[in-house]
Structures are given as C-alpha cells and as structure tokens.
Motif scaffolding. Structure first.
Motif, PDB file in Angstrom:
ATOM      1  N   CYS A  91      34.676  38.965  42.036  1.00  0.00           N
ATOM      2  CA  CYS A  91      34.122  39.814  43.102  1.00  0.00           C
ATOM      3  C   CYS A  91      34.927  41.105  43.248  1.00  0.00           C
ATOM      4  O   CYS A  91      34.361  42.192  43.394  1.00  0.00           O
ATOM      5  CB  CYS A  91      34.109  39.060  44.431  1.00  0.00           C
ATOM      6  SG  CYS A  91      33.014  37.631  44.473  1.00  0.00           S
ATOM      7  N   ILE A  92      36.252  40.985  43.230  1.00  0.00           N
ATOM      8  CA  ILE A  92      37.116  42.159  43.385  1.00  0.00           C
ATOM      9  C   ILE A  92      36.875  43.155  42.251  1.00  0.00           C
ATOM     10  O   ILE A  92      36.784  44.369  42.465  1.00  0.00           O
ATOM     11  CB  ILE A  92      38.591  41.728  43.422  1.00  0.00           C
ATOM     12  CG1 ILE A  92      38.902  40.990  44.725  1.00  0.00           C
ATOM     13  CG2 ILE A  92      39.505  42.929  43.261  1.00  0.00           C
ATOM     14  CD1 ILE A  92      38.784  41.824  45.966  1.00  0.00           C
ATOM     15  N   ASN A  93      36.790  42.664  41.027  1.00  0.00           N
ATOM     16  CA  ASN A  93      36.552  43.553  39.889  1.00  0.00           C
ATOM     17  C   ASN A  93      35.222  44.282  40.024  1.00  0.00           C
ATOM     18  O   ASN A  93      35.099  45.457  39.650  1.00  0.00           O
ATOM     19  CB  ASN A  93      36.589  42.767  38.579  1.00  0.00           C
ATOM     20  CG  ASN A  93      37.999  42.391  38.173  1.00  0.00           C
ATOM     21  OD1 ASN A  93      38.963  43.035  38.582  1.00  0.00           O
ATOM     22  ND2 ASN A  93      38.134  41.335  37.387  1.00  0.00           N
ATOM     23  N   CYS A  94      34.222  43.580  40.543  1.00  0.00           N
ATOM     24  CA  CYS A  94      32.919  44.214  40.748  1.00  0.00           C
ATOM     25  C   CYS A  94      33.046  45.336  41.774  1.00  0.00           C
ATOM     26  O   CYS A  94      32.485  46.420  41.600  1.00  0.00           O
ATOM     27  CB  CYS A  94      31.893  43.178  41.208  1.00  0.00           C
ATOM     28  SG  CYS A  94      30.208  43.820  41.369  1.00  0.00           S
ATOM     29  N   HIS A  95      33.783  45.098  42.856  1.00  0.00           N
ATOM     30  CA  HIS A  95      33.981  46.131  43.874  1.00  0.00           C
ATOM     31  C   HIS A  95      34.769  47.319  43.325  1.00  0.00           C
ATOM     32  O   HIS A  95      34.561  48.457  43.744  1.00  0.00           O
ATOM     33  CB  HIS A  95      34.730  45.529  45.073  1.00  0.00           C
ATOM     34  CG  HIS A  95      33.855  44.718  45.964  1.00  0.00           C
ATOM     35  ND1 HIS A  95      34.208  44.355  47.240  1.00  0.00           N
ATOM     36  CD2 HIS A  95      32.615  44.192  45.770  1.00  0.00           C
ATOM     37  CE1 HIS A  95      33.249  43.644  47.797  1.00  0.00           C
ATOM     38  NE2 HIS A  95      32.267  43.532  46.917  1.00  0.00           N
ATOM     39  N   ARG A  96      35.663  47.052  42.397  1.00  0.00           N
ATOM     40  CA  ARG A  96      36.468  48.127  41.814  1.00  0.00           C
ATOM     41  C   ARG A  96      35.678  48.977  40.813  1.00  0.00           C
ATOM     42  O   ARG A  96      35.903  50.178  40.689  1.00  0.00           O
ATOM     43  CB  ARG A  96      37.687  47.529  41.103  1.00  0.00           C
ATOM     44  CG  ARG A  96      38.778  47.018  42.039  1.00  0.00           C
ATOM     45  CD  ARG A  96      39.829  46.283  41.253  1.00  0.00           C
ATOM     46  NE  ARG A  96      40.965  45.900  42.095  1.00  0.00           N
ATOM     47  CZ  ARG A  96      41.853  44.969  41.771  1.00  0.00           C
ATOM     48  NH1 ARG A  96      41.731  44.326  40.609  1.00  0.00           N
ATOM     49  NH2 ARG A  96      42.846  44.682  42.591  1.00  0.00           N
ATOM     50  N   GLU A 102      32.732  50.579  45.712  1.00  0.00           N
ATOM     51  CA  GLU A 102      32.878  49.838  46.954  1.00  0.00           C
ATOM     52  C   GLU A 102      34.350  49.737  47.356  1.00  0.00           C
ATOM     53  O   GLU A 102      34.676  49.682  48.550  1.00  0.00           O
ATOM     54  CB  GLU A 102      32.265  48.437  46.807  1.00  0.00           C
ATOM     55  CG  GLU A 102      32.331  47.580  48.067  1.00  0.00           C
ATOM     56  CD  GLU A 102      31.612  48.205  49.242  1.00  0.00           C
ATOM     57  OE1 GLU A 102      32.034  47.941  50.388  1.00  0.00           O
ATOM     58  OE2 GLU A 102      30.644  48.957  49.039  1.00  0.00           O
ATOM     59  N   ALA A 103      35.238  49.706  46.372  1.00  0.00           N
ATOM     60  CA  ALA A 103      36.671  49.637  46.674  1.00  0.00           C
ATOM     61  C   ALA A 103      37.111  50.851  47.482  1.00  0.00           C
ATOM     62  O   ALA A 103      37.959  50.745  48.376  1.00  0.00           O
ATOM     63  CB  ALA A 103      37.477  49.547  45.375  1.00  0.00           C
ATOM     64  N   GLU A 104      36.530  52.030  47.212  1.00  0.00           N
ATOM     65  CA  GLU A 104      36.882  53.252  47.935  1.00  0.00           C
ATOM     66  C   GLU A 104      36.301  53.269  49.340  1.00  0.00           C
ATOM     67  O   GLU A 104      36.691  54.087  50.173  1.00  0.00           O
ATOM     68  CB  GLU A 104      36.389  54.465  47.154  1.00  0.00           C
ATOM     69  CG  GLU A 104      37.082  54.653  45.814  1.00  0.00           C
ATOM     70  CD  GLU A 104      36.483  55.785  45.002  1.00  0.00           C
ATOM     71  OE1 GLU A 104      37.205  56.766  44.739  1.00  0.00           O
ATOM     72  OE2 GLU A 104      35.301  55.670  44.631  1.00  0.00           O
ATOM     73  N   LEU A 105      35.358  52.354  49.608  1.00  0.00           N
ATOM     74  CA  LEU A 105      34.734  52.282  50.933  1.00  0.00           C
ATOM     75  C   LEU A 105      35.288  51.128  51.752  1.00  0.00           C
ATOM     76  O   LEU A 105      34.702  50.734  52.759  1.00  0.00           O
ATOM     77  CB  LEU A 105      33.216  52.124  50.776  1.00  0.00           C
ATOM     78  CG  LEU A 105      32.508  53.245  50.009  1.00  0.00           C
ATOM     79  CD1 LEU A 105      31.049  52.890  49.775  1.00  0.00           C
ATOM     80  CD2 LEU A 105      32.622  54.558  50.770  1.00  0.00           C
ATOM     81  N   GLY A 106      36.403  50.566  51.303  1.00  0.00           N
ATOM     82  CA  GLY A 106      37.024  49.463  52.041  1.00  0.00           C
ATOM     83  C   GLY A 106      36.666  48.092  51.516  1.00  0.00           C
ATOM     84  O   GLY A 106      36.917  47.086  52.178  1.00  0.00           O
ATOM     85  N   GLY A 107      36.093  48.061  50.322  1.00  0.00           N
ATOM     86  CA  GLY A 107      35.639  46.789  49.765  1.00  0.00           C
ATOM     87  C   GLY A 107      36.729  45.853  49.301  1.00  0.00           C
ATOM     88  O   GLY A 107      36.433  44.728  48.883  1.00  0.00           O
ATOM     89  N   LEU A 108      37.996  46.292  49.350  1.00  0.00           N
ATOM     90  CA  LEU A 108      39.098  45.421  48.958  1.00  0.00           C
ATOM     91  C   LEU A 108      39.873  44.881  50.167  1.00  0.00           C
ATOM     92  O   LEU A 108      40.849  44.165  50.010  1.00  0.00           O
ATOM     93  CB  LEU A 108      40.073  46.168  48.018  1.00  0.00           C
ATOM     94  CG  LEU A 108      39.478  46.717  46.723  1.00  0.00           C
ATOM     95  CD1 LEU A 108      40.569  47.307  45.856  1.00  0.00           C
ATOM     96  CD2 LEU A 108      38.723  45.633  45.960  1.00  0.00           C
ATOM     97  N   GLU A 109      39.419  45.236  51.373  1.00  0.00           N
ATOM     98  CA  GLU A 109      40.093  44.752  52.575  1.00  0.00           C
ATOM     99  C   GLU A 109      39.810  43.271  52.766  1.00  0.00           C
ATOM    100  O   GLU A 109      38.685  42.808  52.623  1.00  0.00           O
ATOM    101  CB  GLU A 109      39.616  45.541  53.784  1.00  0.00           C
ATOM    102  CG  GLU A 109      39.962  47.032  53.713  1.00  0.00           C
ATOM    103  CD  GLU A 109      39.358  47.815  54.868  1.00  0.00           C
ATOM    104  OE1 GLU A 109      38.772  47.182  55.757  1.00  0.00           O
ATOM    105  OE2 GLU A 109      39.482  49.052  54.866  1.00  0.00           O
ATOM    106  N   CYS A 110      40.856  42.530  53.107  1.00  0.00           N
ATOM    107  CA  CYS A 110      40.751  41.073  53.214  1.00  0.00           C
ATOM    108  C   CYS A 110      39.652  40.630  54.179  1.00  0.00           C
ATOM    109  O   CYS A 110      38.898  39.685  53.906  1.00  0.00           O
ATOM    110  CB  CYS A 110      42.084  40.470  53.640  1.00  0.00           C
ATOM    111  SG  CYS A 110      43.454  40.842  52.529  1.00  0.00           S
TER     112      CYS A 110
END
Length: 413
Positions: free
Chosen positions: A363-368, A400-408
């Motif tokens: 999931c994280i890789n997809c967001h990145r 999505e990572a730049e939009l906060g998609g990596l926040e816990c």
C-alpha cells in the motif's frame, strides 16, 4: 398485422444499467447487454418477449422509435398495435426513454436481428483449459544435473589419483565431509540463514492471504460476467463509489438478469483444478437460493405471501487486519483507482483469488508511486501550491504520499 408475439417494452432498458456503461451508438451488442439483457433475450421470451424478428412484426421503424421513447403516449393515442402489446403482457407499462437516439435503437435492432445462439466450445479429448504446470519437469532436470555433477566430480578425483600414482606423487587422504571443518562451517551458516529467513518471512506473512481461493457455494465466473459480457463492476458492487465497503450483491441483483437467463451457453467452464463445471446447474443453484420457480417465472411464496429465499453465504476472500482502515469510495471515486489495481485481472478469473499481498509495504509503495487524478479533481482544490506548480510546468503530477498518504492515522485509527 402486428402479431401477438410482439415487442413489449421494446428494450425495457433498465436505467440502472445505462448509467454504468458508455457504449458507442453503433455498438449494438454493447448497448443490448448494457440496457436490455436484464429483461430481454433475442431468441426467447423472458420478462419481456423475444426481440428477434421485431422488424417484421412492428408497423415501421418510426413506430419502434416512438414506442421506445414514450410507449404510454402511444397507448393513450389509441394505437392498435401499442394496445395489443400492452394487454398481452399484463398491462405492464414500459419506462419512457426520450433521450435514446434513433441510431442507438437501430443499432440494437440490427444486433438482435443478426444474433445467433452461441455454440458451446468442445475441448479436445482429454484436455482442459487449465494451464499446464511444468514445475515438476524443472525439479527433475535439476536433480538429474546435480547427480551428474557429483558423478563427474568423483570421476575427476579418481583420474587425479591415477595420474599422481603414475607420476609417483603421493596422494593425500581425503577428509570425510562430516569431519571437514570448512564444509561444516559453511553448512552451519547456510542453515542459520535459511532458518532466519523462514522465521522472519513467516512472521511478516502472518495474517496475509495472497492467492487465497476458497470454494464458493455457487461457481460464479467473473470472466463470464465482467469479461465476456462486460458487466460493469459497479452494477453488482454498488457501494464502491459511495461507501467504505464495495458490497456483495444480494440475490435479487443476480435475478435482475437471471429471471430470463436460465441456461449457460458459453464456452465450457473449468474450476482451478481442471474439473468441468456445468454453468446451467449453477444457475439452478441460484434459483434455489432466490426461491425462483423457473417454470412459472415467479417467486415461490409461503402462505403469507413472503418469498421463500435464502441468502447466499459467500466466503470472503480479501481480508485486512482489524486495525486497518480502507475506504473504497476514497480510492475509486476520488483517486480514480481501477478495480484491477488491487484485485488483479478480475475480468479474466473464473474463480476469484486474492491477487496482491495487500501488505502495508504494498500500500505504501502505491501511495509513493501512483499519481492521483489531481488536476481536474475538486476534492484536491485546496492544494493551491501544487495546482500552481502544475500550471507553471514545475511538476507533471502529484502522488498520494505528497498529500499526506504516508501519515499513520490515514490507515490506522
């Protein structure tokens, strides 16, 4: 004269279908499947009459257009043919479709008139459609090559000793492997590495179900429905746009089509083990759950008039941990993520399995890596900085990572 076997509700087009599928005006098959197939069959009566031969029964093409667009007005005008249809089919009113174009109606009529009942594909004797698994061949070849290598090593050592003897060079005594310190050390290190990998990998994979394919109460082929017949995923999984859950369709959703589709006429079906599956028998199983009497074309009811139906106990395939939050609408409606991104080539699966690991790392890789539908999406209108950078040509997209998609707290709450 317009015969009794006529056109009720020519193309009683369910609007729920038309909202899901965009079809070219000339693509009669796609239009029929999207708009008509739930009530009509080209060659046999169902909820509505068989449509093949309609051009010979209707007074004119213009009459068909009027009937489809507003059958109620045609009946009220006293039109003889319209009233014959209305009375024959128990005065069932047809929904008016004023927005349906002439060329779209003509394309459907053309498809219906040219329709031929598909012939069931016969597999070759002793063959199945299951892809052959050649793993055992590679294993066998590897074992044979390993044995040959050991034999050649022994031969080489023997020849080396013979050569030393001929030249008067003393041969050193071989140390048995079980006493060879180098061999023991290397073996010990390899065992520790493999044992560590096995334990860590087992811990990491705990709770994951990649390739999980449980047997379902009814053999439901996504390949037939979503692939061959091109039924939109959202027709069955109606919550995917507006809800956290995609929703498993209730039996009555299946019956929208299968009230008239009582037999399977497509290619031979096989399960993942290569066993033949009787598609028509599976439809009959659906009827048992739905409480449908195929002969009477009506539901079975008890003394109080309640339909004698039983919910289908489907086995859930995709399971996330209880502490993980996932919202389908957020991904499908906002992020414009395709179903296949997470579920794999679902339109090619006769039996569904969990295609991806659905792990946190996945999931994280997809967001990145995945760029969201950002530019023309009102949901992201507050990110003025990124919009301006796109206009200035400083970036071509936003992940999505730049939009906060990596926040816990996005996924864990």
């Amino acid at each position: 004269m317009f015969k009794r076997v006529s056109i009720i509700a020519l193309f009683a087009v369910l609007m729920v279908f038309s909202g899901f599928t965009q079809a070219n005006a000339q693509d009669g098959k796609a239009l029929f499947q999207a708009n008509c197939a739930s009530c009509h069959n080209p060659v046999k009566d169902a909820t509505g009459p068989a449509l093949q031969g309609i051009t010979g029964r209707a007074p004119s093409t213009e009459w068909i257009h009027k009937w489809v667009r507003n059958s109620a007005a045609l009946i009220a005008s006293g039109d003889k043919h319209a009233n014959e249809i209305y009375n024959k089919w128990n005065k069932t009113a047809m929904t008016a479709f004023p927005s349906l174009k002439d060329e779209e109606i003509d394309a459907i009529v053309k498809y219906v008139e040219e329709y031929k009942v598909p012939v069931e594909a016969k597999p070759e004797a002793g063959g199945t459609t299951k892809e052959a698994d050649n793993t055992w061949i590679y294993v066998l070849v590897t074992i044979i090559l390993a044995i040959l290598a050991l034999i050649l090593i022994r031969i080489n050592k023997g020849l080396h000793k013979v050569a030393n003897t001929e030249q008067g060079i003393p041969n050193t005594k071989d140390v048995p492997l079980k006493r060879n310190k180098v061999f023991i050390a290397i073996t010990g290190i390899l065992v520790l590495i493999l044992a560590g990998y096995w334990m860590v990998n087992g811990g990491v994979e705990m709770g994951r179900q990649q390739n999980y394919m449980p047997k379902q109460p009814i053999f439901y082929s996504h390949k037939v429905h979503a692939g061959v017949n091109q039924i939109n995923c959202q027709y069955c999984h109606a919550g995917v746009n507006d809800s956290r859950q995609a929703m498993i369709p209730s039996t009555n959703v299946c019956m929208n089509c299968h009230k008239q589709i009582s037999e399977y006429t497509g290619e031979q079906l096989f399960d993942h083990e290569g066993n033949k599956v009787d598609g028509t028998a599976q439809i009959q199983e659906l009827y048992k759950y739905a409480g449908w009497d195929a002969a009477k074309k009506d539901y079975k009811r008890d003394a109080q008039g309640k339909i004698q139906a039983t919910p289908i106990k489907w086995t859930k395939i995709h399971n996330l941990a209880d502490f993980v939050y996932f919202n389908h609408s957020q991904h499908v409606n906002v992020g414009k993520v395709q179903c296949q991104t997470c579920h794999g080539p679902i339109q090619e699966m006769d039996e569904v399995k969990q295609f991806e690991s659905l792990s946190m790392g996945w999931c994280i890789n997809c967001h990145r890596e995945t760029k969201v539908d950002f530019k023309n999406n009102n949901y992201y209108s507050i990110f003025e900085k990124y919009h301006q950078e796109i206009k200035d040509g400083k970036r071509d997209g936003v992940t999505e990572a730049e939009l906060g998609g990596l926040e816990c707290q996005k996924c864990h709450y």
